[in-house]
Design a protein around this motif. Structure first.
Motif, PDB file in Angstrom:
ATOM      1  N   THR A 371       1.030  -1.203   0.121  1.00 21.76           N
ATOM      2  CA  THR A 371       0.113   0.316   0.075  1.00 21.76           C
ATOM      3  C   THR A 371       1.088   1.280   0.338  1.00 21.76           C
ATOM      4  O   THR A 371      -0.095   2.296   0.116  1.00 21.76           O
ATOM      5  N   GLY A 372       2.626   1.322   0.268  1.00 25.66           N
ATOM      6  CA  GLY A 372       2.828   2.474   0.680  1.00 25.66           C
ATOM      7  C   GLY A 372       2.433   2.657   2.146  1.00 25.66           C
ATOM      8  O   GLY A 372       1.647   2.225   2.705  1.00 25.66           O
ATOM      9  N   ILE A 373       3.199   3.732   2.546  1.00 23.72           N
ATOM     10  CA  ILE A 373       3.154   4.116   3.678  1.00 23.72           C
ATOM     11  C   ILE A 373       2.317   5.482   3.810  1.00 23.72           C
ATOM     12  O   ILE A 373       1.511   6.154   4.768  1.00 23.72           O
ATOM     13  N   ARG A 374       3.125   6.443   3.361  1.00 22.69           N
ATOM     14  CA  ARG A 374       3.164   7.940   3.567  1.00 22.69           C
ATOM     15  C   ARG A 374       2.975   8.536   2.587  1.00 22.69           C
ATOM     16  O   ARG A 374       3.005   8.238   1.200  1.00 22.69           O
ATOM     17  N   VAL A 375       1.334   9.552   2.729  1.00 23.41           N
ATOM     18  CA  VAL A 375       1.211  10.386   1.594  1.00 23.41           C
ATOM     19  C   VAL A 375       1.700  11.400   1.031  1.00 23.41           C
ATOM     20  O   VAL A 375       3.291  11.270   1.656  1.00 23.41           O
ATOM     21  N   ASP A 376       1.476  11.703  -0.538  1.00 21.45           N
ATOM     22  CA  ASP A 376       2.258  12.759  -0.625  1.00 21.45           C
ATOM     23  C   ASP A 376       2.341  13.935  -0.007  1.00 21.45           C
ATOM     24  O   ASP A 376       1.864  14.633   0.443  1.00 21.45           O
ATOM     25  N   GLU A 377       3.396  14.923  -0.854  1.00 19.29           N
ATOM     26  CA  GLU A 377       3.451  16.322   0.224  1.00 19.29           C
ATOM     27  C   GLU A 377       2.240  16.707   0.068  1.00 19.29           C
ATOM     28  O   GLU A 377       1.837  17.817   0.868  1.00 19.29           O
ATOM     29  N   ALA A 378       2.113  17.055  -1.152  1.00 19.43           N
ATOM     30  CA  ALA A 378       0.626  18.195  -1.002  1.00 19.43           C
ATOM     31  C   ALA A 378      -0.349  18.052  -0.232  1.00 19.43           C
ATOM     32  O   ALA A 378      -1.319  18.196   0.258  1.00 19.43           O
ATOM     33  N   THR A 379      -0.449  15.853  -0.529  1.00 22.45           N
ATOM     34  CA  THR A 379      -1.608  15.731   0.824  1.00 22.45           C
ATOM     35  C   THR A 379      -1.766  16.123   1.745  1.00 22.45           C
ATOM     36  O   THR A 379      -1.936  16.384   2.516  1.00 22.45           O
ATOM     37  N   GLU A 380      -0.548  15.818   2.528  1.00 21.04           N
ATOM     38  CA  GLU A 380      -0.018  16.100   3.810  1.00 21.04           C
ATOM     39  C   GLU A 380      -0.190  17.818   4.095  1.00 21.04           C
ATOM     40  O   GLU A 380      -0.640  18.179   5.364  1.00 21.04           O
ATOM     41  N   LEU A 381       0.422  18.499   3.530  1.00 17.76           N
ATOM     42  CA  LEU A 381       0.253  20.263   3.495  1.00 17.76           C
ATOM     43  C   LEU A 381      -1.219  19.751   3.604  1.00 17.76           C
ATOM     44  O   LEU A 381      -1.761  21.235   4.709  1.00 17.76           O
ATOM     45  N   GLU A 382      -2.144  19.691   2.485  1.00 21.82           N
ATOM     46  CA  GLU A 382      -3.038  20.291   3.031  1.00 21.82           C
ATOM     47  C   GLU A 382      -4.512  19.445   3.397  1.00 21.82           C
ATOM     48  O   GLU A 382      -4.928  20.274   4.513  1.00 21.82           O
ATOM     49  N   GLY A 383      -3.811  18.213   4.565  1.00 23.20           N
ATOM     50  CA  GLY A 383      -4.629  17.386   4.987  1.00 23.20           C
ATOM     51  C   GLY A 383      -5.375  16.101   4.662  1.00 23.20           C
ATOM     52  O   GLY A 383      -5.584  16.857   3.367  1.00 23.20           O
ATOM     53  N   LEU A 384      -4.894  15.831   6.020  1.00 21.81           N
ATOM     54  CA  LEU A 384      -5.618  14.057   5.542  1.00 21.81           C
ATOM     55  C   LEU A 384      -7.381  14.620   4.751  1.00 21.81           C
ATOM     56  O   LEU A 384      -8.167  13.487   4.387  1.00 21.81           O
ATOM     57  N   ASP A 385      -7.510  15.277   5.728  1.00 22.11           N
ATOM     58  CA  ASP A 385      -8.848  15.144   6.326  1.00 22.11           C
ATOM     59  C   ASP A 385      -9.823  15.601   4.669  1.00 22.11           C
ATOM     60  O   ASP A 385     -11.368  14.990   4.419  1.00 22.11           O
ATOM     61  N   THR A 386     -10.020  16.569   3.559  1.00 26.59           N
ATOM     62  CA  THR A 386     -10.503  16.904   2.969  1.00 26.59           C
ATOM     63  C   THR A 386      -9.361  15.468   1.762  1.00 26.59           C
ATOM     64  O   THR A 386     -10.451  15.723   0.794  1.00 26.59           O
ATOM     65  N   ALA A 387      -8.149  15.450   1.215  1.00 22.12           N
ATOM     66  CA  ALA A 387      -7.623  15.582   0.744  1.00 22.12           C
ATOM     67  C   ALA A 387      -8.212  13.411   0.086  1.00 22.12           C
ATOM     68  O   ALA A 387      -7.914  13.170  -0.974  1.00 22.12           O
ATOM     69  N   VAL A 388      -7.571  12.985   1.360  1.00 15.97           N
ATOM     70  CA  VAL A 388      -8.304  11.071   1.787  1.00 15.97           C
ATOM     71  C   VAL A 388      -9.431  11.883   2.082  1.00 15.97           C
ATOM     72  O   VAL A 388     -10.419  10.139   1.433  1.00 15.97           O
ATOM     73  N   HIS A 389     -10.162  12.355   2.591  1.00 14.07           N
ATOM     74  CA  HIS A 389     -11.944  11.924   3.077  1.00 14.07           C
ATOM     75  C   HIS A 389     -12.720  12.180   2.972  1.00 14.07           C
ATOM     76  O   HIS A 389     -14.173  12.082   2.931  1.00 14.07           O
ATOM     77  N   GLY A 390     -12.524  13.552   2.081  1.00 11.76           N
ATOM     78  CA  GLY A 390     -13.248  14.499   1.084  1.00 11.76           C
ATOM     79  C   GLY A 390     -13.990  15.371   1.733  1.00 11.76           C
ATOM     80  O   GLY A 390     -15.330  15.853   2.336  1.00 11.76           O
ATOM     81  N   GLN A 391     -13.320  14.728   3.845  1.00 13.29           N
ATOM     82  CA  GLN A 391     -14.381  16.099   4.635  1.00 13.29           C
ATOM     83  C   GLN A 391     -13.928  17.184   5.755  1.00 13.29           C
ATOM     84  O   GLN A 391     -12.895  16.593   5.475  1.00 13.29           O
ATOM     85  N   ARG A 392     -14.347  17.811   6.260  1.00 15.23           N
ATOM     86  CA  ARG A 392     -12.844  18.517   6.995  1.00 15.23           C
ATOM     87  C   ARG A 392     -14.397  18.331   8.254  1.00 15.23           C
ATOM     88  O   ARG A 392     -15.578  18.260   8.949  1.00 15.23           O
ATOM     89  N   GLY A 393     -13.535  18.721   9.437  1.00 20.99           N
ATOM     90  CA  GLY A 393     -13.981  18.368  10.665  1.00 20.99           C
ATOM     91  C   GLY A 393     -14.892  19.984  11.583  1.00 20.99           C
ATOM     92  O   GLY A 393     -15.141  19.750  11.899  1.00 20.99           O
ATOM     93  N   TYR A 394     -14.334  20.984  11.029  1.00 24.87           N
ATOM     94  CA  TYR A 394     -14.444  22.385  10.949  1.00 24.87           C
ATOM     95  C   TYR A 394     -15.162  22.855   9.356  1.00 24.87           C
ATOM     96  O   TYR A 394     -14.494  23.011   8.886  1.00 24.87           O
ATOM     97  N   GLU A 395     -16.523  22.906   9.831  1.00 24.20           N
ATOM     98  CA  GLU A 395     -16.778  24.232   8.268  1.00 24.20           C
ATOM     99  C   GLU A 395     -17.161  25.325   9.300  1.00 24.20           C
ATOM    100  O   GLU A 395     -17.680  26.075   9.922  1.00 24.20           O
ATOM    101  N   LEU A 396     -16.293  27.117   8.904  1.00 26.14           N
ATOM    102  CA  LEU A 396     -16.551  27.868   9.327  1.00 26.14           C
ATOM    103  C   LEU A 396     -17.486  28.816   8.531  1.00 26.14           C
ATOM    104  O   LEU A 396     -17.003  30.342  10.007  1.00 26.14           O
ATOM    105  N   ASN A 397     -17.505  28.606   7.874  1.00 25.69           N
ATOM    106  CA  ASN A 397     -19.375  28.918   7.346  1.00 25.69           C
ATOM    107  C   ASN A 397     -20.494  29.445   7.433  1.00 25.69           C
ATOM    108  O   ASN A 397     -21.163  29.527   7.018  1.00 25.69           O
TER     109      ASN A 397
END
Length: 398
Positions: A371-397
């Protein structure tokens, strides 16, 4: 199942409650504790990992894990005789308990042990790796070690150490040493996060999770007696004492070094005290528990600084420093207070440690190839919530 008397009924009732308490530690306790520790862009990923690991471990425990840990094939592994609960009926017993209840109680330990490891690689790991690694690790590391110590294996009474084997009342070695060492191995292999500058995004969530863990730990330690008696009550009492002492010593030691009383520091101390008392909770009284917690709050904190600042190891949520170091320290303290043999405890720690290191490396590199271990740099910097799971923990608006 027909129970023979009031004590059997009391034992069953208590372990039913303890089973719920231990599951409560994983969901929602550990999920909230870890979720508050990470940055806001990764909170959903931690929740997903904790929840998915709980689901997968429950199924694997039924399929084969329970048989490996508590079957009677030989002193090294339990075999496959109890796979899919073969031979386990409503009339089969383990001591005064229905075996199906014993199965369920132990399943909760099999769930939380690999879940603890999540804290080491949080914020930078592939979801597929989490699932595959956790499942294989539980089968190949946790279940065999549980058999060796708790399932009549070669580290238990009558094994390689003679009549009195390794003492581990509720998991200082079986749970905390194995999870802590595995966490350290993965943290070293995966490397530091790209951004380590920001701390826990929600200290209040961390505190709530820690409080749930503390409450659940009363079932973790008290339930490990597998009986409703004074020893179970003592195990619960010393669990509170050690955690309280470690909370305060962590807080004051941190304040002495950095000048601030932090909530996250205090509750991390709670967990260190809980990990340290776990192996000894069935063997010591409140006085010794206070001593164990007092030292654990300082020892585990200094281990955090040593790994992070001296060795540059990014064990994201300090799994080894808190659980590994705490569990090993508590196991040694039993020898220090005369509740166990120094040679036996040291031997058990060494055997379990070497085996955990070797098998964790095998599992990590096998999963890396699949499977590989680590996500790519762009995914890590964006955050796993949106990049991997398509959801946010907090919707600011919202």
């Amino acid at each position: 199942m027909e129970l023979g008397g009031s004590m059997e009924q009391a034992d069953t009732a208590w372990v039913l409650v303890a089973t719920v308490l231990v599951f409560f530690m994983s969901l929602p306790g550990l999920a909230l504790f870890y979720g508050g520790m990470v940055r806001s862009r990764n909170v959903i990923s931690v929740f997903m990992q904790c929840y998915a690991v709980a689901c997968v471990m429950a199924i694997l425990w039924y399929l084969i894990g329970y048989s490996i840990a508590y079957g009677d094939a030989n002193a090294v592994w339990g075999g496959v005789g109890k796979a899919l609960l073969s031979g386990v009926t409503l009339d089969s017993n383990v001591g005064t308990l229905p075996e199906i209840l014993f199965f369920a109680f132990q399943m909760m330990f099999a769930i939380i042990t690999p879940a603890l490891i999540i804290g080491a690689y949080a914020e930078r790991v592939k979801f597929g790796f989490v699932i595959m690694f956790s499942g294989l690790w539980m089968i190949l590391v946790y279940a065999p070690v549980a058999h060796w110590v708790w399932g009549g294996g070669f580290l238990s009474d009558g094994g390689i150490f003679g009549a009195v084997g390794v003492r581990d009342f509720a998991g200082g070695l079986v749970v905390h040493e194995t999870a802590g060492i595995a966490a350290l191995i993965i943290a070293i292999i995966i490397g530091p996060r790209l951004d380590r500058t920001r701390g826990p995004h929600n200290p209040g969530m961390v505190m709530i999770g820690a409080a749930m863990l503390w409450v659940g730990w009363l079932g973790f330690n008290g339930g490990s007696r597998l009986a409703a008696d004074s020893s179970a009550a003592m195990a619960m009492t010393v669990t509170v004492m050690s955690a309280a002492a470690a909370s305060l010593t962590w807080m004051f030691w941190e304040t002495w070094k950095f000048g601030k009383f932090t909530l996250v520091g205090m509750v991390t101390g709670t967990i260190s005290g809980l990990a340290a008392i776990t192996p000894a909770s069935g063997y010591v009284g409140p006085g010794y528990a206070l001593m164990i917690g007092f030292v654990a709050g300082i020892l585990c904190q200094e281990t955090v600084y040593f790994l992070r600042d001296k060795l540059n190891v990014d064990d994201s949520l300090d799994v080894f420093a808190v659980h590994g170091a705490g569990g090993i320290f508590g196991s040694l303290m039993m020898a220090a207070v005369g509740a166990a043999s120094w040679g036996v405890q040291l031997g058990g720690i060494a055997i379990i440690g070497v085996y955990t290191i070797a098998m964790t490396l095998v599992v990590v590199f096998f999963c890396k190839g699949v499977t590989g271990i680590r996500v790519d740099e762009a995914t890590e910097l964006e955050g796993l919530d949106t990049a991997v799971h398509g959801q946010r923990g907090y919707e600011l608006n919202s």
